[in-house]
Design a protein around this motif. Sequence first.
Motif, PDB file in Angstrom:
ATOM      1  N   LEU A  59      23.863   3.911  -6.289  1.00 11.13           N
ATOM      2  CA  LEU A  59      24.449   4.490  -5.082  1.00 11.13           C
ATOM      3  C   LEU A  59      25.842   5.066  -5.342  1.00 11.13           C
ATOM      4  O   LEU A  59      26.389   5.738  -4.478  1.00 11.13           O
ATOM      5  N   ILE A  60      26.419   4.771  -6.503  1.00 13.00           N
ATOM      6  CA  ILE A  60      27.765   5.260  -6.828  1.00 13.00           C
ATOM      7  C   ILE A  60      27.657   6.612  -7.522  1.00 13.00           C
ATOM      8  O   ILE A  60      26.909   6.765  -8.488  1.00 13.00           O
ATOM      9  N   GLN A  61      28.396   7.577  -7.027  1.00 11.51           N
ATOM     10  CA  GLN A  61      28.398   8.905  -7.644  1.00 11.51           C
ATOM     11  C   GLN A  61      29.325   8.875  -8.847  1.00 11.51           C
ATOM     12  O   GLN A  61      30.540   8.722  -8.704  1.00 11.51           O
ATOM     13  N   PRO A  62      28.768   8.996 -10.073  1.00  5.48           N
ATOM     14  CA  PRO A  62      29.622   8.876 -11.267  1.00  5.48           C
ATOM     15  C   PRO A  62      30.515  10.105 -11.432  1.00  5.48           C
ATOM     16  O   PRO A  62      30.266  11.165 -10.865  1.00  5.48           O
ATOM     17  N   ASP A  63      31.539   9.904 -12.187  1.00  6.86           N
ATOM     18  CA  ASP A  63      32.468  10.986 -12.509  1.00  6.86           C
ATOM     19  C   ASP A  63      32.586  11.059 -14.029  1.00  6.86           C
ATOM     20  O   ASP A  63      33.025  10.094 -14.677  1.00  6.86           O
ATOM     21  N   PRO A  64      32.162  12.173 -14.642  1.00  3.52           N
ATOM     22  CA  PRO A  64      31.657  13.406 -14.037  1.00  3.52           C
ATOM     23  C   PRO A  64      30.221  13.236 -13.521  1.00  3.52           C
ATOM     24  O   PRO A  64      29.554  12.278 -13.899  1.00  3.52           O
ATOM     25  N   PRO A  65      29.759  14.181 -12.667  1.00  4.77           N
ATOM     26  CA  PRO A  65      28.409  14.080 -12.117  1.00  4.77           C
ATOM     27  C   PRO A  65      27.359  14.120 -13.216  1.00  4.77           C
ATOM     28  O   PRO A  65      27.539  14.721 -14.267  1.00  4.77           O
ATOM     29  N   LEU A  66      26.221  13.471 -12.936  1.00  5.34           N
ATOM     30  CA  LEU A  66      25.129  13.439 -13.902  1.00  5.34           C
ATOM     31  C   LEU A  66      24.462  14.804 -14.005  1.00  5.34           C
ATOM     32  O   LEU A  66      24.406  15.553 -13.029  1.00  5.34           O
ATOM     33  N   PRO A  67      23.904  15.119 -15.178  1.00  5.36           N
ATOM     34  CA  PRO A  67      23.130  16.368 -15.305  1.00  5.36           C
ATOM     35  C   PRO A  67      21.918  16.340 -14.357  1.00  5.36           C
ATOM     36  O   PRO A  67      21.396  15.276 -14.014  1.00  5.36           O
ATOM     37  N   THR A  68      21.489  17.524 -13.947  1.00  6.77           N
ATOM     38  CA  THR A  68      20.362  17.622 -13.005  1.00  6.77           C
ATOM     39  C   THR A  68      19.106  16.968 -13.557  1.00  6.77           C
ATOM     40  O   THR A  68      18.361  16.290 -12.836  1.00  6.77           O
ATOM     41  N   LEU A  69      18.859  17.153 -14.865  1.00  6.21           N
ATOM     42  CA  LEU A  69      17.680  16.554 -15.481  1.00  6.21           C
ATOM     43  C   LEU A  69      17.716  15.038 -15.358  1.00  6.21           C
ATOM     44  O   LEU A  69      16.705  14.396 -15.056  1.00  6.21           O
ATOM     45  N   VAL A  70      18.864  14.446 -15.562  1.00  3.68           N
ATOM     46  CA  VAL A  70      18.994  12.992 -15.483  1.00  3.68           C
ATOM     47  C   VAL A  70      18.837  12.518 -14.034  1.00  3.68           C
ATOM     48  O   VAL A  70      18.178  11.507 -13.757  1.00  3.68           O
ATOM     49  N   GLN A  71      19.438  13.243 -13.091  1.00  8.23           N
ATOM     50  CA  GLN A  71      19.334  12.857 -11.685  1.00  8.23           C
ATOM     51  C   GLN A  71      17.875  12.823 -11.226  1.00  8.23           C
ATOM     52  O   GLN A  71      17.441  11.883 -10.536  1.00  8.23           O
ATOM     53  N   ARG A  72      17.120  13.804 -11.598  1.00  6.46           N
ATOM     54  CA  ARG A  72      15.715  13.853 -11.179  1.00  6.46           C
ATOM     55  C   ARG A  72      14.875  12.823 -11.921  1.00  6.46           C
ATOM     56  O   ARG A  72      13.915  12.275 -11.373  1.00  6.46           O
ATOM     57  N   ALA A  73      15.232  12.556 -13.181  1.00  2.00           N
ATOM     58  CA  ALA A  73      14.476  11.575 -13.961  1.00  2.00           C
ATOM     59  C   ALA A  73      14.689  10.157 -13.436  1.00  2.00           C
ATOM     60  O   ALA A  73      13.767   9.333 -13.465  1.00  2.00           O
ATOM     61  N   LEU A  74      15.901   9.846 -12.973  1.00  4.19           N
ATOM     62  CA  LEU A  74      16.183   8.496 -12.473  1.00  4.19           C
ATOM     63  C   LEU A  74      15.294   8.132 -11.281  1.00  4.19           C
ATOM     64  O   LEU A  74      15.083   6.957 -10.996  1.00  4.19           O
ATOM     65  N   LYS A  75      14.771   9.125 -10.551  1.00  2.00           N
ATOM     66  CA  LYS A  75      13.959   8.853  -9.357  1.00  2.00           C
ATOM     67  C   LYS A  75      12.523   8.465  -9.683  1.00  2.00           C
ATOM     68  O   LYS A  75      11.878   7.792  -8.882  1.00  2.00           O
ATOM     69  N   VAL A  76      12.030   8.868 -10.857  1.00  2.00           N
ATOM     70  CA  VAL A  76      10.592   8.703 -11.119  1.00  2.00           C
ATOM     71  C   VAL A  76      10.283   7.896 -12.371  1.00  2.00           C
ATOM     72  O   VAL A  76       9.141   7.459 -12.540  1.00  2.00           O
ATOM     73  N   LEU A  77      11.239   7.689 -13.268  1.00  5.21           N
ATOM     74  CA  LEU A  77      10.947   6.965 -14.502  1.00  5.21           C
ATOM     75  C   LEU A  77      10.701   5.482 -14.212  1.00  5.21           C
ATOM     76  O   LEU A  77      11.236   4.926 -13.253  1.00  5.21           O
ATOM     77  N   PRO A  78       9.887   4.815 -15.032  1.00  7.22           N
ATOM     78  CA  PRO A  78       9.660   3.369 -14.853  1.00  7.22           C
ATOM     79  C   PRO A  78      10.970   2.607 -14.963  1.00  7.22           C
ATOM     80  O   PRO A  78      11.794   2.880 -15.845  1.00  7.22           O
ATOM     81  N   SER A  79      11.177   1.644 -14.078  1.00 10.52           N
ATOM     82  CA  SER A  79      12.438   0.915 -14.053  1.00 10.52           C
ATOM     83  C   SER A  79      12.199  -0.536 -13.676  1.00 10.52           C
ATOM     84  O   SER A  79      11.173  -0.896 -13.089  1.00 10.52           O
ATOM     85  N   MET A  80      13.169  -1.393 -14.057  1.00 12.73           N
ATOM     86  CA  MET A  80      13.150  -2.815 -13.733  1.00 12.73           C
ATOM     87  C   MET A  80      14.554  -3.234 -13.332  1.00 12.73           C
ATOM     88  O   MET A  80      15.541  -2.543 -13.637  1.00 12.73           O
ATOM     89  N   ASP A  81      14.652  -4.365 -12.659  1.00  9.07           N
ATOM     90  CA  ASP A  81      15.942  -4.932 -12.276  1.00  9.07           C
ATOM     91  C   ASP A  81      16.229  -6.152 -13.149  1.00  9.07           C
ATOM     92  O   ASP A  81      15.392  -7.048 -13.291  1.00  9.07           O
ATOM     93  N   TRP A  82      17.439  -6.189 -13.703  1.00  8.54           N
ATOM     94  CA  TRP A  82      17.836  -7.269 -14.610  1.00  8.54           C
ATOM     95  C   TRP A  82      18.008  -8.577 -13.831  1.00  8.54           C
ATOM     96  O   TRP A  82      18.595  -8.626 -12.761  1.00  8.54           O
ATOM     97  N   THR A  83      17.452  -9.663 -14.425  1.00  7.39           N
ATOM     98  CA  THR A  83      17.637 -11.004 -13.877  1.00  7.39           C
ATOM     99  C   THR A  83      18.333 -11.832 -14.939  1.00  7.39           C
ATOM    100  O   THR A  83      17.836 -11.952 -16.063  1.00  7.39           O
ATOM    101  N   SER A  84      19.471 -12.406 -14.590  1.00  5.05           N
ATOM    102  CA  SER A  84      20.298 -13.077 -15.598  1.00  5.05           C
ATOM    103  C   SER A  84      20.590 -14.502 -15.169  1.00  5.05           C
ATOM    104  O   SER A  84      20.298 -14.928 -14.043  1.00  5.05           O
ATOM    105  N   GLY A  85      21.213 -15.224 -16.083  1.00 10.74           N
ATOM    106  CA  GLY A  85      21.692 -16.562 -15.780  1.00 10.74           C
ATOM    107  C   GLY A  85      20.570 -17.544 -15.576  1.00 10.74           C
ATOM    108  O   GLY A  85      19.494 -17.464 -16.126  1.00 10.74           O
ATOM    109  N   LYS A  86      20.826 -18.520 -14.687  1.00  8.09           N
ATOM    110  CA  LYS A  86      19.850 -19.567 -14.431  1.00  8.09           C
ATOM    111  C   LYS A  86      18.621 -19.026 -13.727  1.00  8.09           C
ATOM    112  O   LYS A  86      17.553 -19.603 -13.804  1.00  8.09           O
ATOM    113  N   THR A  87      18.787 -17.926 -13.023  1.00  9.98           N
ATOM    114  CA  THR A  87      17.632 -17.332 -12.348  1.00  9.98           C
ATOM    115  C   THR A  87      16.564 -16.947 -13.346  1.00  9.98           C
ATOM    116  O   THR A  87      15.364 -17.070 -13.099  1.00  9.98           O
ATOM    117  N   ALA A  88      17.010 -16.497 -14.519  1.00  8.20           N
ATOM    118  CA  ALA A  88      16.047 -16.115 -15.547  1.00  8.20           C
ATOM    119  C   ALA A  88      15.297 -17.310 -16.074  1.00  8.20           C
ATOM    120  O   ALA A  88      14.145 -17.213 -16.468  1.00  8.20           O
TER     121      ALA A  88
END
Length: 576
Positions: free
Chosen positions: A504-533
């Motif tokens: 949700l944070i807009q990086p500085d400098p802005p991301l390339p268009t290819l990267v912005q569009r890829a982030l929406k559709v590429l396979p992704s996971m959320d990191w689980t750390s610590g004792k939760t893992a």
Amino acid sequence: MQTTNVFLLFFIFPISLEGCCEENHKKKTTGLQQNIHQHYRAVEGEMFMMPCLKSVSQVVWSRTGEQNERLSFDCGSKFLAEAKHSGNYTCLTWSLLSSGSKLSLHLQVVEKNSLGCQSEESSVILVMFRGGVVDCPGINCSDNTDVIWYKDNKYVSEQPRESWEKNGQLHLEQVKEKDTGQYFCDRKIIEQGVKWIFRRAVHVTAIPYVKPSTPKIHYPTDNTREEVELGQSHTLECVVHFPFELKVVAVVQWYVHYGGNMENMTRLHMKEQRMENLTRAEFKVTGRVVVTPQHLNHRYTCIASNSVGKTNVTIQLKRKMKVILPSLCGPIVSLLLVAGLGIILHIRWLEVQLIYRSHFQHGKHNGDEKEFDVFLSYVGSPPSAEVEGVFTMSPKEACSSSMDLLNSEEGKATQRPEVQLPHVLEDQWGYRLCLLERDVLPGGAYTNDVVLAIQRSQMLICLLSADYLSNNNAVFVLESGVQALLQNSSLKLLLIWTSRASSLIQPDPPLPTLVQRALKVLPSMDWTSGKTAGVSSNFWRSLRKAMPNHRVAGVSHAGPLDCLTKTSVTEFSEFV
């Protein structure tokens, strides 16, 4: 004595067929065969009921002779009389067979216009809770007023109600709802020495008392407009609800006003007038007329009238708009739909390619063709010297200090994804890992090193965070991986978000268009750390499924996780 009995049977039977069969049943002890033949007459188009035997519950009449069609009727069955029903019928029952008797019936169906006199209507409406009279049709055509009345197949005189017969009429003292039904009246006639039983049908409808009122026109409403095509025939319809009356006088008629003059009306020829019962107190009449308007100057009026009064509505015609080239509507809509889908597909073609290549198409992962299994890309602060020392100890030293490590600040540092992932993937799972700071020789061009490392790896894993998306070198790795995925379907690419808030944070400098569009559709996971893992291993199980199938056979790395005691291993065992 025998001749007298036969004569009595022949005399009684025309009055009541039931009585005849009963008498015949009583005489079965005589042992003599008796042939009894009766004649019934019906009117074509009226209901007729086959007679029953009073002493026998089930009787079947079967037609005999040379007729082409074989007919059989149960006694009491009602049907609409037709000319084809004429013929001789035989009734055989056990009681008749045991007495040696045979009962036959001749049915003659005559046309209504051949009766020779005006016949009354075969239906009547009676008002409930009042007295009612039912006439036997055709009673005025004969001097004989001796009539026997039936309701269905039972004598009316034997039913528990106040009624009597007089001059061929059935008088009901008080009409009730249950009086609705089919009635039959039998009267005797003699023609050329042959005795006939003329059976006529009357349908009685008992209705509640309804205060007389004018009819109501339900369609059309007054001053409405109907669309027409000039020069084409058009049907005007008028739907009217009438209250029931003892003497129904229901009339629906259409009129036309020339030039809009309400006084200059001409009656139109009706196409049809259909009547339909709605309830016992109301019926519907629909009147239709066909017109061919040449202009729109005329008006049309529907007038409905009964014995109480009349009601009318007036409508006007308007021109119907013609659809220009209606046959082209379908192809045009289809063309626009295909064009719209094509535009959307063209705009989202990159996302479609990435979804297809990353989810549905992977080449064969041959470990001999790639030097590394996984290229791990991340941005993190370098570990302190003490922490590095822990992982450069000998296995014996690492084992002795593992418990202190987990409880120290350095132990917490080892829970960072950039520290845990390499040790799990390399030391525990045995994957060949590529880390730029470790496996790429310094002094070369960064861009060339990144491209070459991706080409030498089966899979690219990027640990995404706010720092990663703000780092130009890291973003270049991700962009190079996306381009390689579009060019080479054998590469797998996985994004691991260490914090979803980073997206949700807009990086500085802005991301390339290819990267912005890829982030929406590429396979992704959320990191689980610590004792939760340690408690939930869903992350590690999902990661294990996403990894390439190839593993280096026989790899056994000695690391801090290999020598943890049973007490301390709970912090790490779940991701193995």
